[in-house]
Motif scaffolding. Sequence first.
Motif, PDB file in Angstrom:
ATOM      1  N   GLU A  11      -6.952 -12.842  -8.917  1.00  0.00           N
ATOM      2  CA  GLU A  11      -7.129 -14.092  -9.697  1.00  0.00           C
ATOM      3  C   GLU A  11      -7.914 -15.289  -8.910  1.00  0.00           C
ATOM      4  N   VAL A  12      -7.622 -15.185  -7.556  1.00  0.00           N
ATOM      5  CA  VAL A  12      -8.510 -16.178  -6.893  1.00  0.00           C
ATOM      6  C   VAL A  12      -9.760 -15.671  -6.424  1.00  0.00           C
ATOM      7  N   THR A  13     -10.581 -15.173  -7.359  1.00  0.00           N
ATOM      8  CA  THR A  13     -11.921 -14.829  -7.046  1.00  0.00           C
ATOM      9  C   THR A  13     -12.893 -15.675  -7.799  1.00  0.00           C
ATOM     10  N   GLY A  59     -16.906  -9.872  -2.453  1.00  0.00           N
ATOM     11  CA  GLY A  59     -16.295 -10.935  -3.406  1.00  0.00           C
ATOM     12  C   GLY A  59     -15.129 -10.760  -3.938  1.00  0.00           C
ATOM     13  N   LEU A  60     -14.681  -9.422  -3.857  1.00  0.00           N
ATOM     14  CA  LEU A  60     -13.375  -9.169  -4.755  1.00  0.00           C
ATOM     15  C   LEU A  60     -12.210  -8.749  -3.726  1.00  0.00           C
ATOM     16  N   ASP A  61     -11.242  -8.847  -4.234  1.00  0.00           N
ATOM     17  CA  ASP A  61     -10.008  -8.937  -3.617  1.00  0.00           C
ATOM     18  C   ASP A  61      -9.457  -7.591  -3.117  1.00  0.00           C
ATOM     19  N   TYR A  62      -9.683  -6.678  -3.945  1.00  0.00           N
ATOM     20  CA  TYR A  62      -9.345  -5.225  -3.877  1.00  0.00           C
ATOM     21  C   TYR A  62      -9.687  -4.362  -2.828  1.00  0.00           C
ATOM     22  N   TYR A  63     -10.874  -4.845  -1.876  1.00  0.00           N
ATOM     23  CA  TYR A  63     -11.571  -4.318  -0.904  1.00  0.00           C
ATOM     24  C   TYR A  63     -10.657  -3.971   0.049  1.00  0.00           C
ATOM     25  N   THR A  64     -10.559  -2.702   0.943  1.00  0.00           N
ATOM     26  CA  THR A  64      -9.988  -2.347   2.139  1.00  0.00           C
ATOM     27  C   THR A  64     -10.853  -1.804   2.847  1.00  0.00           C
ATOM     28  N   ARG A  65     -10.582  -1.806   4.149  1.00  0.00           N
ATOM     29  CA  ARG A  65     -11.534  -1.014   5.177  1.00  0.00           C
ATOM     30  C   ARG A  65     -13.153  -1.246   4.931  1.00  0.00           C
ATOM     31  N   THR A  66     -13.684   0.011   4.885  1.00  0.00           N
ATOM     32  CA  THR A  66     -15.180  -0.178   4.450  1.00  0.00           C
ATOM     33  C   THR A  66     -15.784  -0.996   3.431  1.00  0.00           C
ATOM     34  N   HIS A  74     -19.144  12.850 -12.054  1.00  0.00           N
ATOM     35  CA  HIS A  74     -19.465  13.292 -13.432  1.00  0.00           C
ATOM     36  C   HIS A  74     -19.204  11.769 -14.172  1.00  0.00           C
ATOM     37  N   PRO A  75     -20.104  11.834 -15.259  1.00  0.00           N
ATOM     38  CA  PRO A  75     -20.141  10.790 -16.275  1.00  0.00           C
ATOM     39  C   PRO A  75     -18.765  10.157 -16.743  1.00  0.00           C
ATOM     40  N   ILE A  76     -18.631   9.036 -16.902  1.00  0.00           N
ATOM     41  CA  ILE A  76     -17.420   8.296 -17.480  1.00  0.00           C
ATOM     42  C   ILE A  76     -17.964   7.175 -18.190  1.00  0.00           C
ATOM     43  N   GLU A  77     -17.125   6.649 -19.154  1.00  0.00           N
ATOM     44  CA  GLU A  77     -17.708   5.595 -20.046  1.00  0.00           C
ATOM     45  C   GLU A  77     -16.420   4.781 -20.170  1.00  0.00           C
ATOM     46  N   THR A  78     -16.296   3.414 -19.888  1.00  0.00           N
ATOM     47  CA  THR A  78     -14.865   2.874 -20.451  1.00  0.00           C
ATOM     48  C   THR A  78     -15.782   1.622 -21.405  1.00  0.00           C
ATOM     49  N   PRO A  79     -14.468   1.101 -22.073  1.00  0.00           N
ATOM     50  CA  PRO A  79     -14.875   0.285 -23.138  1.00  0.00           C
ATOM     51  C   PRO A  79     -15.729  -1.240 -22.335  1.00  0.00           C
ATOM     52  N   LEU A  80     -16.793  -1.778 -23.094  1.00  0.00           N
ATOM     53  CA  LEU A  80     -17.257  -3.084 -22.498  1.00  0.00           C
ATOM     54  C   LEU A  80     -16.141  -4.226 -22.259  1.00  0.00           C
ATOM     55  N   PHE A  81     -15.234  -3.829 -23.017  1.00  0.00           N
ATOM     56  CA  PHE A  81     -14.233  -5.232 -22.585  1.00  0.00           C
ATOM     57  C   PHE A  81     -12.665  -4.608 -22.324  1.00  0.00           C
ATOM     58  N   GLU A  82     -11.843  -5.250 -21.578  1.00  0.00           N
ATOM     59  CA  GLU A  82     -10.515  -4.808 -21.447  1.00  0.00           C
ATOM     60  C   GLU A  82      -9.662  -5.906 -21.281  1.00  0.00           C
ATOM     61  N   GLN A  83      -8.277  -5.358 -21.473  1.00  0.00           N
ATOM     62  CA  GLN A  83      -7.399  -6.666 -21.490  1.00  0.00           C
ATOM     63  C   GLN A  83      -7.727  -7.225 -20.053  1.00  0.00           C
ATOM     64  N   SER A  84      -7.702  -8.869 -20.277  1.00  0.00           N
ATOM     65  CA  SER A  84      -8.470  -9.528 -19.266  1.00  0.00           C
ATOM     66  C   SER A  84      -7.345  -9.378 -18.010  1.00  0.00           C
ATOM     67  N   ALA A  85      -6.155  -9.042 -18.258  1.00  0.00           N
ATOM     68  CA  ALA A  85      -5.373  -8.788 -16.969  1.00  0.00           C
ATOM     69  C   ALA A  85      -5.773  -7.660 -16.256  1.00  0.00           C
ATOM     70  N   VAL A  86      -6.375  -6.660 -16.734  1.00  0.00           N
ATOM     71  CA  VAL A  86      -6.923  -5.773 -15.917  1.00  0.00           C
ATOM     72  C   VAL A  86      -7.960  -6.365 -14.808  1.00  0.00           C
ATOM     73  N   PHE A  87      -8.669  -7.202 -15.189  1.00  0.00           N
ATOM     74  CA  PHE A  87      -9.717  -7.850 -14.038  1.00  0.00           C
ATOM     75  C   PHE A  87      -8.729  -8.846 -13.286  1.00  0.00           C
ATOM     76  N   GLU A  88      -7.786  -9.637 -13.918  1.00  0.00           N
ATOM     77  CA  GLU A  88      -7.304 -10.553 -13.176  1.00  0.00           C
ATOM     78  C   GLU A  88      -6.268 -10.084 -11.938  1.00  0.00           C
ATOM     79  N   ARG A  89      -5.667  -8.825 -12.491  1.00  0.00           N
ATOM     80  CA  ARG A  89      -4.878  -8.208 -11.226  1.00  0.00           C
ATOM     81  C   ARG A  89      -5.853  -7.591 -10.430  1.00  0.00           C
ATOM     82  N   GLY A  90      -6.871  -6.518 -10.884  1.00  0.00           N
ATOM     83  CA  GLY A  90      -7.702  -5.539 -10.164  1.00  0.00           C
ATOM     84  C   GLY A  90      -8.600  -6.331  -9.307  1.00  0.00           C
ATOM     85  N   ILE A  91      -9.031  -7.558  -9.756  1.00  0.00           N
ATOM     86  CA  ILE A  91     -10.153  -8.023  -8.908  1.00  0.00           C
ATOM     87  C   ILE A  91      -9.399  -9.225  -8.073  1.00  0.00           C
TER      88      ILE A  91
END
Length: 434
Positions: A57-59, A261-268, A38-55
Amino acid sequence: MPTFRAPRGTRDLLPPERVGLARLERLAQDLAARYGYHPIETPLFEQSAVFERGIGEVTDVVEKELFLLQPRDEDAERWALRPEPTAGIVRAYVQHGMQTWPQPVKVTMTGSMFRYDRPQAGRYRQFWQFDVEAIGDPGPAVDAEIIELAARFYRDAGLPGVTILLNSIGDGACRPAYVDELTAFYRAHLGELPPAERARLERAPLRLLDSKDARMVALNAVAPQITDRLCDACAAHFAAVRTHLHAVGVDYQLEPHLVRGLDYYTRTAFEVYPAGVSGQQSAIGGGGRYDGLVELLGGRPTPGIGFGLGLDRVLLALGAAGVPATVEPAPVAVVVGSDPADTVARLRIATELRGAGLPVRAELGQRKLGKQLEAAARDGAHFAVILGDDLAGAHVQLRDLEAGTQRAVSVTGLARELERATKSHRHGLATPES
Ligand code: AMP
């Protein structure tokens, strides 16, 4: 030299390229819908912590490439333009309590991503991705389903062939021991590490494995491989993903150095290249499982998997493979007039035809009929609607620009006649008006 130019690393998509991208966007949306996303749309920008934590910091994506927005006042939240869609979508999943929805939540998004990277061919600061995410399903079947969906997208887009690289990068049970072993390996080869990689070794040793530095290639070829060190659960998961891929006829190559390139990956983990092309710069898509991400962003532990396909690079690959560019849709008809000054009548008839749903251009310049007809033919229109001979305005001439024939048609029946004529393979003028 123009005074202003598009910012470095961005580009204007002029109509031919925008039409090509729009085709891919439509293909992406139709395909994702067919697979139940199903389609979803999130903002073009986020709190930078969303990316720092989610991706992580050391990427590269966070350390070097995050497009930070300058806050207007001191205590404002720090924001960043999204460099990839997953972190924002998972933030939305947690924020809106989607854990209580029937699982998995399968969503898709197509849009711009931003990375403050050094611009070069195929690497832009603003680029487009087609993304799908299945959150709440531990796999392994959904892993294969998502990879098959990606493979189908490239095929339907017209790419003659792609190479899918596949790996499993383990999980919290087996990866820590592997990371220790990898760190020890790099420490033993400290002298061979480029300075930037040496600096990252203690903070993010896995990053060294998919380093873009050419000096790392030889060393990485002999580095320990995670696939030999998976725990039983991860090994079974990986084997099952492969069984499912086989069942749906997806070819792939195992690539034990693929860590993404991103930290959050597991398995596949998987990455896709045009056939016969390699080098990270050329990846036309990639994805993988991120079983720890929902929890990292404040939700309950929830597995997830997704991919992001780079549409700019798919367009480049289509061009390189000689696949003809998408043509802009031509108008069915151009409304022209024998009186160069009578733009009112032309605009009125064109407006009525558009109201009836027909793609029609009106010739609104004040030039001679001959020039108007030439322009209509250049537009690729099948028909010219010629106004002016009938002073009462009850009839127009409908000219088939391809056949060179023409005849009078009543204004009231014009839309119906054009519709019928465009549906007909012979473009209809040979059949009498009914
Ligand atoms: P990544 O999350 O880095 O694996 O990105 C997913 C896909 O997006 C890649 O496989 C590329 O096709 C595309 N991509 C990533 N970065 C860029 C960029 N700077 N310019 C154009 N496409 C990109």
